[in-house]
Design an enzyme around this catalytic site. Sequence first.
Site, PDB file in Angstrom:
ATOM      1  N   LYS A  12     -36.321 -71.473  39.422  1.00 49.85           N
ATOM      2  CA  LYS A  12     -37.063 -72.012  38.276  1.00 49.85           C
ATOM      3  C   LYS A  12     -36.173 -72.003  37.016  1.00 49.85           C
ATOM      4  CE  LYS A  12     -41.534 -70.453  40.168  1.00 49.85           C
ATOM      5  NZ  LYS A  12     -42.633 -69.456  40.007  1.00 49.85           N
ATOM      6  N   TYR A  52     -47.970 -77.937  42.676  1.00 55.51           N
ATOM      7  CA  TYR A  52     -48.878 -76.804  42.474  1.00 55.51           C
ATOM      8  C   TYR A  52     -50.353 -77.228  42.560  1.00 55.51           C
ATOM      9  CZ  TYR A  52     -45.063 -73.669  41.019  1.00 55.51           C
ATOM     10  OH  TYR A  52     -43.941 -72.867  40.979  1.00 55.51           O
ATOM     11  N   PHE A  60     -54.037 -70.145  34.406  1.00 59.04           N
ATOM     12  CA  PHE A  60     -52.632 -70.165  33.997  1.00 59.04           C
ATOM     13  C   PHE A  60     -51.921 -71.478  34.347  1.00 59.04           C
ATOM     14  CE2 PHE A  60     -52.884 -68.070  38.169  1.00 59.04           C
ATOM     15  CZ  PHE A  60     -52.013 -68.858  38.921  1.00 59.04           C
ATOM     16  N   ARG A  88     -39.965 -65.600  51.946  1.00 57.52           N
ATOM     17  CA  ARG A  88     -40.960 -64.930  51.092  1.00 57.52           C
ATOM     18  C   ARG A  88     -40.646 -63.440  50.940  1.00 57.52           C
ATOM     19  NH1 ARG A  88     -44.823 -67.798  48.005  1.00 57.52           N
ATOM     20  NH2 ARG A  88     -46.215 -66.020  48.223  1.00 57.52           N
ATOM     21  N   ARG A 105     -37.181 -61.130  43.096  1.00 59.15           N
ATOM     22  CA  ARG A 105     -38.021 -60.838  41.928  1.00 59.15           C
ATOM     23  C   ARG A 105     -37.954 -59.361  41.558  1.00 59.15           C
ATOM     24  NH1 ARG A 105     -42.932 -64.554  44.270  1.00 59.15           N
ATOM     25  NH2 ARG A 105     -42.420 -66.533  43.244  1.00 59.15           N
ATOM     26  N   ASN A 115     -40.959 -65.601  36.845  1.00 56.91           N
ATOM     27  CA  ASN A 115     -40.577 -64.883  38.063  1.00 56.91           C
ATOM     28  C   ASN A 115     -39.467 -65.560  38.872  1.00 56.91           C
ATOM     29  OD1 ASN A 115     -42.136 -66.924  39.083  1.00 56.91           O
ATOM     30  ND2 ASN A 115     -43.568 -65.622  40.208  1.00 56.91           N
ATOM     31  N   HIS A 118     -39.289 -69.937  43.356  1.00 51.64           N
ATOM     32  CA  HIS A 118     -40.406 -70.361  44.205  1.00 51.64           C
ATOM     33  C   HIS A 118     -39.960 -70.373  45.663  1.00 51.64           C
ATOM     34  CE1 HIS A 118     -43.646 -72.811  45.927  1.00 51.64           C
ATOM     35  NE2 HIS A 118     -42.683 -73.423  46.597  1.00 51.64           N
ATOM     36  N   GLU A 129     -43.832 -79.592  50.772  1.00 51.64           N
ATOM     37  CA  GLU A 129     -42.979 -79.468  49.590  1.00 51.64           C
ATOM     38  C   GLU A 129     -41.626 -80.143  49.807  1.00 51.64           C
ATOM     39  OE1 GLU A 129     -43.066 -75.223  48.959  1.00 51.64           O
ATOM     40  OE2 GLU A 129     -45.162 -75.280  48.303  1.00 51.64           O
TER      41      GLU A 129
HETATM   42  P1  IDP Z   1     -45.972 -67.596  44.520  1.00 56.70           P
HETATM   43  O1  IDP Z   1     -44.972 -68.293  43.610  1.00 56.70           O
HETATM   44  O2  IDP Z   1     -45.563 -66.184  44.791  1.00 56.70           O
HETATM   45  O3  IDP Z   1     -46.259 -68.382  45.777  1.00 56.70           O
HETATM   46  P2  IDP Z   1     -48.558 -68.515  43.536  1.00 56.70           P
HETATM   47  O4  IDP Z   1     -49.834 -67.757  43.621  1.00 56.70           O
HETATM   48  O5  IDP Z   1     -48.385 -69.689  44.440  1.00 56.70           O
HETATM   49  O6  IDP Z   1     -47.354 -67.466  43.719  1.00 56.70           O
HETATM   50  O7  IDP Z   1     -48.386 -68.982  42.032  1.00 56.70           O
HETATM   51  C1  IDP Z   1     -47.394 -69.916  41.691  1.00 56.70           C
HETATM   52  C2  IDP Z   1     -46.720 -69.463  40.410  1.00 56.70           C
HETATM   53  O8  IDP Z   1     -47.681 -69.441  39.356  1.00 56.70           O
HETATM   54  C3  IDP Z   1     -46.152 -68.039  40.446  1.00 56.70           C
HETATM   55  O9  IDP Z   1     -44.882 -67.959  41.049  1.00 56.70           O
HETATM   56  C4  IDP Z   1     -46.089 -67.728  38.964  1.00 56.70           C
HETATM   57  O10 IDP Z   1     -44.959 -68.375  38.347  1.00 56.70           O
HETATM   58  C5  IDP Z   1     -47.345 -68.397  38.457  1.00 56.70           C
HETATM   59  N1  IDP Z   1     -48.472 -67.445  38.415  1.00 56.70           N
HETATM   60  C6  IDP Z   1     -49.182 -66.974  39.458  1.00 56.70           C
HETATM   61  N2  IDP Z   1     -50.141 -66.115  39.056  1.00 56.70           N
HETATM   62  C7  IDP Z   1     -50.025 -66.061  37.708  1.00 56.70           C
HETATM   63  C8  IDP Z   1     -50.738 -65.347  36.685  1.00 56.70           C
HETATM   64  O11 IDP Z   1     -51.660 -64.573  36.958  1.00 56.70           O
HETATM   65  N3  IDP Z   1     -50.303 -65.548  35.397  1.00 56.70           N
HETATM   66  C9  IDP Z   1     -49.298 -66.385  35.080  1.00 56.70           C
HETATM   67  N4  IDP Z   1     -48.605 -67.066  36.000  1.00 56.70           N
HETATM   68  C10 IDP Z   1     -48.955 -66.911  37.302  1.00 56.70           C
HETATM   69 MG    MG Z   2     -47.165 -70.247  46.006  1.00 52.29          MG
END
Ligand code: IDP
Ligand code: MG
Length: 152
Positions: A12, A52, A60, A88, A105, A115, A118, A129
């Site tokens: 990212k 997404y 968010f 993962r 991470r 973070n 992805h 994707e």
């Molecule tokens: P992942 O990236 O670990 O698969 P997802 O639940 O798919 O997690 O969420 C996608 C992205 O959205 C996360 O990597 C993060 O950047 C952001 N995100 C997820 N949960 C939150 C939150 O509670 N607050 C802010 N950003 C979030």
């Molecule tokens: Mg995800």
Amino acid sequence: MNNQERTFIMVKPDGVQRRLVGKIIQRFEDRGFKLVALKFVAPDQGLLTQHYADLKERPFFPSLLKYVSSGPVAAMVWEGKDAVKTGRVMLGETNPLASKPGTIRGDFAIDVGRNVIHGSDSVDSANREISLWFQPQELVNWNTNDHGWVYE
Ligand code: IDP
Ligand code: MG
């Protein structure tokens, strides 16, 4: 187990800005995965909304789109045994504070909103994707003999 499983990995904008692309590629190469596609993209809101789509209703979502469209990303496809699940594990948890040291991470981030990386969460979403971010001709086939590579 599928030796040619593929996963979509994306550094990212915060990871790009912090010069983490090389370290992240090194981790996947060291682990034994093959890089089958790599490009730098400045993703627009349309692409990210599709990427997404399952998070559209989350509070968010607007800040997520703003974050991931804030600069270029390094989009990649990695191939190898159990690439999706192992990818993962290498990433760590969504919340970096819950991520173990040794994960990407867990080593490079503290904020869920920054973070770094992805990774696809299932084989189905990996396929979705990969076809969203790449044209078929952008993916290298490591399994043909006609590259003319010197080192096999
Ligand atoms: P992942 O990236 O670990 O698969 P997802 O639940 O798919 O997690 O969420 C996608 C992205 O959205 C996360 O990597 C993060 O950047 C952001 N995100 C997820 N949960 C939150 C939150 O509670 N607050 C802010 N950003 C979030
Ligand atoms: Mg995800």
